[in-house]
Write an enzyme that holds these catalytic residues in place. Structure first.
Site, PDB file in Angstrom:
ATOM      1  N   HIS A   1      18.757 -36.206  -4.917  1.00 43.01           N
ATOM      2  CA  HIS A   1      17.906 -36.688  -3.827  1.00 43.01           C
ATOM      3  C   HIS A   1      16.441 -36.394  -4.084  1.00 43.01           C
ATOM      4  CE1 HIS A   1      21.473 -37.753  -1.548  1.00 43.01           C
ATOM      5  NE2 HIS A   1      21.991 -36.606  -1.977  1.00 43.01           N
TER       6      HIS A   1
ATOM      7  N   ASN B   1      -1.894   2.649   5.829  1.00 42.49           N
ATOM      8  CA  ASN B   1      -1.031   1.496   5.532  1.00 42.49           C
ATOM      9  C   ASN B   1      -0.834   0.736   6.828  1.00 42.49           C
ATOM     10  OD1 ASN B   1      -0.714   2.411   2.958  1.00 42.49           O
ATOM     11  ND2 ASN B   1       1.450   2.968   3.157  1.00 42.49           N
ATOM     12  N   GLY B   2      -0.756  -0.570   6.745  1.00 42.13           N
ATOM     13  CA  GLY B   2      -0.553  -1.374   7.954  1.00 42.13           C
ATOM     14  C   GLY B   2      -1.785  -2.206   8.246  1.00 42.13           C
TER      15      GLY B   2
ATOM     16  N   CYS C   1       0.830  -1.205   0.000  1.00 38.76           N
ATOM     17  CA  CYS C   1       0.000   0.000   0.000  1.00 38.76           C
ATOM     18  C   CYS C   1       0.864   1.254   0.000  1.00 38.76           C
ATOM     19  CB  CYS C   1      -0.869   0.029   1.246  1.00 38.76           C
ATOM     20  SG  CYS C   1      -1.879  -1.416   1.449  1.00 38.76           S
TER      21      CYS C   1
ATOM     22  N   GLU D   1       9.520 -14.953 -10.470  1.00 44.13           N
ATOM     23  CA  GLU D   1       8.729 -13.789 -10.059  1.00 44.13           C
ATOM     24  C   GLU D   1       8.336 -12.884 -11.230  1.00 44.13           C
ATOM     25  OE1 GLU D   1      10.613 -11.499  -6.910  1.00 44.13           O
ATOM     26  OE2 GLU D   1      12.546 -11.526  -7.902  1.00 44.13           O
TER      27      GLU D   1
ATOM     28  N   ARG E   1       5.397  -0.279  -6.158  1.00 50.84           N
ATOM     29  CA  ARG E   1       5.370  -1.023  -4.908  1.00 50.84           C
ATOM     30  C   ARG E   1       4.351  -2.156  -4.941  1.00 50.84           C
ATOM     31  NH1 ARG E   1       7.577   1.690  -0.518  1.00 50.84           N
ATOM     32  NH2 ARG E   1       6.112   0.646   0.826  1.00 50.84           N
TER      33      ARG E   1
ATOM     34  N   GLU F   1      18.679 -17.604  -6.228  1.00 48.67           N
ATOM     35  CA  GLU F   1      18.336 -16.260  -6.698  1.00 48.67           C
ATOM     36  C   GLU F   1      17.956 -16.282  -8.193  1.00 48.67           C
ATOM     37  OE1 GLU F   1      17.523 -13.648  -5.384  1.00 48.67           O
ATOM     38  OE2 GLU F   1      17.901 -12.014  -6.764  1.00 48.67           O
TER      39      GLU F   1
ATOM     40  N   TRP G   1      -3.106  -2.638  -1.482  1.00 41.43           N
ATOM     41  CA  TRP G   1      -2.728  -4.027  -1.776  1.00 41.43           C
ATOM     42  C   TRP G   1      -3.520  -4.857  -0.783  1.00 41.43           C
ATOM     43  CZ3 TRP G   1      -0.122  -8.314   0.282  1.00 41.43           C
ATOM     44  CH2 TRP G   1       0.484  -9.175  -0.642  1.00 41.43           C
TER      45      TRP G   1
ATOM     46  N   LYS H   1       6.791  -4.593  -4.013  1.00 43.02           N
ATOM     47  CA  LYS H   1       8.213  -4.276  -3.868  1.00 43.02           C
ATOM     48  C   LYS H   1       8.649  -4.372  -2.416  1.00 43.02           C
ATOM     49  CE  LYS H   1      12.271  -2.791  -5.064  1.00 43.02           C
ATOM     50  NZ  LYS H   1      13.154  -3.889  -5.515  1.00 43.02           N
TER      51      LYS H   1
ATOM     52  N   LYS I   1      14.331 -15.066  -9.537  1.00 44.70           N
ATOM     53  CA  LYS I   1      14.179 -14.004 -10.542  1.00 44.70           C
ATOM     54  C   LYS I   1      13.273 -14.488 -11.663  1.00 44.70           C
ATOM     55  CE  LYS I   1      15.164 -11.168  -8.922  1.00 44.70           C
ATOM     56  NZ  LYS I   1      15.611 -11.065  -7.597  1.00 44.70           N
TER      57      LYS I   1
HETATM   58  C1  G6P Z   1       9.678  -8.538  -1.575  1.00 46.28           C
HETATM   59  C2  G6P Z   1      10.319  -8.189  -2.893  1.00 46.28           C
HETATM   60  C3  G6P Z   1      11.634  -8.924  -3.035  1.00 46.28           C
HETATM   61  C4  G6P Z   1      12.528  -8.615  -1.853  1.00 46.28           C
HETATM   62  C5  G6P Z   1      11.850  -8.924  -0.522  1.00 46.28           C
HETATM   63  C6  G6P Z   1      12.632  -8.366   0.645  1.00 46.28           C
HETATM   64  O1  G6P Z   1       9.269  -9.856  -1.586  1.00 46.28           O
HETATM   65  O2  G6P Z   1       9.467  -8.514  -3.968  1.00 46.28           O
HETATM   66  O3  G6P Z   1      12.288  -8.514  -4.221  1.00 46.28           O
HETATM   67  O4  G6P Z   1      13.699  -9.357  -1.956  1.00 46.28           O
HETATM   68  O5  G6P Z   1      10.569  -8.310  -0.476  1.00 46.28           O
HETATM   69  O6  G6P Z   1      12.622  -6.973   0.550  1.00 46.28           O
HETATM   70  P1  G6P Z   1      13.666  -6.020   1.243  1.00 46.28           P
HETATM   71  O7  G6P Z   1      13.180  -4.645   0.936  1.00 46.28           O
HETATM   72  O8  G6P Z   1      13.608  -6.325   2.709  1.00 46.28           O
HETATM   73  O9  G6P Z   1      14.997  -6.311   0.668  1.00 46.28           O
END
Ligand code: G6P
Length: 643
Positions: free
Chosen positions: A539, A105-106, A2, A523, A27, A516, A79, A638, A520
């Site tokens: 395994h 927000n929250g 949000c 997502e 975001r 990672e 959101w 984000k 990537k």
């Molecule tokens: C969300 C984002 C990720 C990020 C994670 C942690 O899931 O989509 O890309 O790695 O949060 O975010 P931060 O701001 O704590 O690195």
């Protein structure tokens, strides 16, 4: 997640609010809305829409019912948490009389109990949200205070504002987290803002205030900001001289401490980045821009910290704690998502270079497992945004149990950054693409610096440190070289883009890089991908390998190279297609792989900084080829500010 934008001043509020919402789009959100006050006394006007902000704009442009020109307003991107993304659930929410509106927000954790009490008083609710409960509660308290004789006198100073008193009284009853902006048709030209747990920044302009949950919505208007602290509220009134006399007030956290409030003059700070840093420039997507910004981001991260000639690491943000770090018995590296992958690489780095017991753990798991925090424990919170709720909660838990708290954070002034005892800012610059790229490499860089810093105070010799420092100094130029493989990687992506299942495999330092790479890809392209240690494949996951399945190996030169080659053969024998990331000059690997992307030679602790780059490019190109919305992938946010 949000986003909040609010404005009080002398400019037209509506376009400014909508522009601000657009800057927060990255975001992640599913609905949005705006509320403004009619300066001619015509009351409160709210417009909300589901989906993209363009839908809201269409409503705002709706000829039959235009909004009045306004100089005070609040806006929100939602959101969904409580209730689906419908227009009724979108913010702003108004009180029962339709005179007060707020954005939030929250999460109000005790909203159900508050709602029951209000329902017993006869209030009806139009949405399923916790936020509407807060709006109705503020309205109820406002009427009570008004009935007790306190007339609304918006010009007579902070204490006399009925809205402020009503908001404060409501927040005393609230459990949970909030960043809020509230306005009232009975007190125009004024906003009440408050926070606990959700970020809120007050941009201080020329006789005006622009409030937002994220600096990106403010920077266009001013670079002078006040970061509200937790449990602080402020009454913002536009007009000459108002800015200088702004005070923030602490909000008690229970009814009992309602009287003990302190008023303070907030500290005005300079935002770290200018507007240009948020611009897309010549790139089609923020993600690609940020991948290509990595050489510069790394240089910025190293600047002033890596003294190559002296073979020294200087960490200004750590100097007060150097003695504690020397005596540390155990490091806990924690974060979520990509930051957790960085923590996993950090685990190898700390044990390898600093020779100290280290554990990488999901912040969400750390907090709830009743963790053992003995004397000498150092917790390192890793986060791009500095606002991730799980990471913040883990940090607080560790601090409560006596740990020293460090932060590796990108967003300057963020909550986690301010709650740590010491830290290293990443200096990656604003990261807008949801899929984290340059923040990840800067997290790895900062972890390497931390490992060297601690290591040199323990068992690492000058010669060993110098070798790593020399390798680090070469990295920005080497990343530039890896970026030149982008077209080749695009061709590879094109060949496999229709495959729905991928594996990413690596050993040692490259195991987290494999995780990672898989993250990537999934997502942003919605392809199912799994990453794991290459040895783990046997395994179970090997059962998945069928004819033509793409398997990405990080197979750089290092002490596990031969073992990785054996794993490659195991995949090939079952029909899998091999995409290898290998070291320049490795003449052999081409015979065992379908495709090879070469990266420059470097020492093993530094290799992840290079090996992750082709995987970022692979995910990017695959997503573009599949027509996905790279910068705003479905369902993702984000910054995840709820646990
Ligand atoms: C969300 C984002 C990720 C990020 C994670 C942690 O899931 O989509 O890309 O790695 O949060 O975010 P931060 O701001 O704590 O690195």
């Amino acid at each position: 997640m949000c986003g909040i934008v609010a404005y009080v001043g002398h400019k037209a509020a509506q376009p400014l609010l909508v522009e601000g919402l657009k800057r927060l789009e990255y975001r992640g959100y599913d609905s949005s809305g705006v509320a403004v006050l009619d300066p001619a006394g015509g009351g409160l006007h709210v417009r909300r829409a589901v989906g993209r902000i363009s839908h809201l704009e269409e409503k705002l442009a709706g000829g039959a019912d235009p909004l009045p020109p306004a100089v005070t307003g609040i806006a929100h991107t939602r959101w969904a948490t409580h209730g689906p993304p419908t227009e009724a659930n979108a913010h702003p929410h108004a009180d029962a009389a339709g005179r007060i509106a707020l954005v939030h927000n929250g999460i109000i954790e005790n909203y159900a109990a508050l709602k029951r009490v209000l329902a017993d008083k006869g209030y009806a609710f139009k949405s399923q949200t916790d936020t509407e409960v807060l709006a109705v509660l503020v309205g109820d308290l406002y009427r009570q205070l008004a009935a007790e004789g306190g007339a609304a006198r918006p010009d007579a100073g902070a204490v006399s504002s009925l809205l402020q008193r009503a908001v404060r009284a409501a927040l005393h009853q609230v459990e949970g987290t909030y960043g809020i902006a509230v306005l009232s048709a009975d007190e125009p030209g004024m906003l009440v803002v408050a926070r606990r747990g959700s970020p809120l920044i007050v941009g201080v302009g020329d006789d005006e205030y622009v409030v937002a949950s994220d600096a990106s919505a403010i920077v266009e208007h001013t670079t002078q900001v006040i970061y509200l602290n937790d449990n602080e509220m402020a009454v913002l009134r536009a007009g000459p001289g108002r800015v200088a006399s702004l005070r923030t007030t602490t909000i008690g956290t229970g009814a009992a401490d309602g009287g003990g409030e302190i008023e303070v003059s907030p500290v005005v700070k300079q935002l770290e980045h200018k507007l240009e840093a948020y611009a897309l420039g010549e790139y089609p997507h923020y993600m690609l821009k940020e991948i290509f910004e990595q050489p510069q981001a790394l240089r910025n991260c190293f600047r002033g910290r890596v003294e190559q000639r002296e073979g020294r690491i200087v960490l200004g943000g750590m100097s007060d704690r150097a003695r504690d770090l020397v005596k540390a018995r155990r490091f806990v590296l924690t974060g979520q998502g990509t930051a957790w992958h960085a923590a996993l690489v950090g685990d190898y780095l700390m044990e390898d270079l600093a020779k100290v017991v280290t554990e990488a753990t999901y912040a969400s798991e750390f907090r709830y497992r009743n963790p053992i925090v003995e004397e000498g424990t150092v917790v390192v919170a890793i986060s791009q945004s500095g606002e991730t709720a799980d990471t913040l909660a883990a940090l607080r838990e560790a601090k409560d149990r006596g740990a020293l708290a460090l932060g590796l954070i990108n967003a300057v002034g963020s909550t986690i950054a301010r709650e740590t005892d010491a830290g290293i800012y990443l200096h990656a610059g604003p990261e807008i693409g949801v899929a984290s790229t340059k923040a990840f490499t800067c997290q790895l860089a900062a972890l390497t610096l931390l490992s060297l810093y601690v290591g040199r105070r323990r068992y690492l010799s000058q010669g060993q440190a110098q070798e790593v420092i020399d390798a680090l100094c070469a990295v920005p130029g080497q990343v530039e070289q890896v970026l030149r493989t982008s077209e080749q990687v695009k061709d590879i992506a094109r060949q496999f883009v229709d495959r729905e299942n991928w594996l990413f495999l690596g050993r040692g330092y490259h195991y987290p890089v494999a995780l990672e790479g898989a993250l990537k890809l999934k997502e942003i392209s919605y392809i199912h991908a799994e990453g794991m240690p290459a040895a783990e494949m046997k395994h179970g996951p090997i059962a998945l390998i069928n004819d033509g399945m793409p398997v990405v190996f990080i197979a750089t030169k290092g002490h596990q190279y031969d073992k990785v080659m054996s794993n490659i053969e195991e995949v090939r024998a079952r029909g899998g297609r091999i995409i290898a990331v290998a070291t320049e000059g490795d003449a052999d690997i081409g015979r065992h792989s379908d495709h090879v992307v070469y990266i420059p030679h470097t020492i093993e602790p530094v290799q992840p900084l290079l090996s992750v780059v082709p995987l970022q490019l692979l995910a990017y190109h695959a997503a573009v080829l599949r027509g996905c919305n790279v910068d705003k992938p479905r369902n993702l946010a984000k910054s995840v500010t709820v646990e």
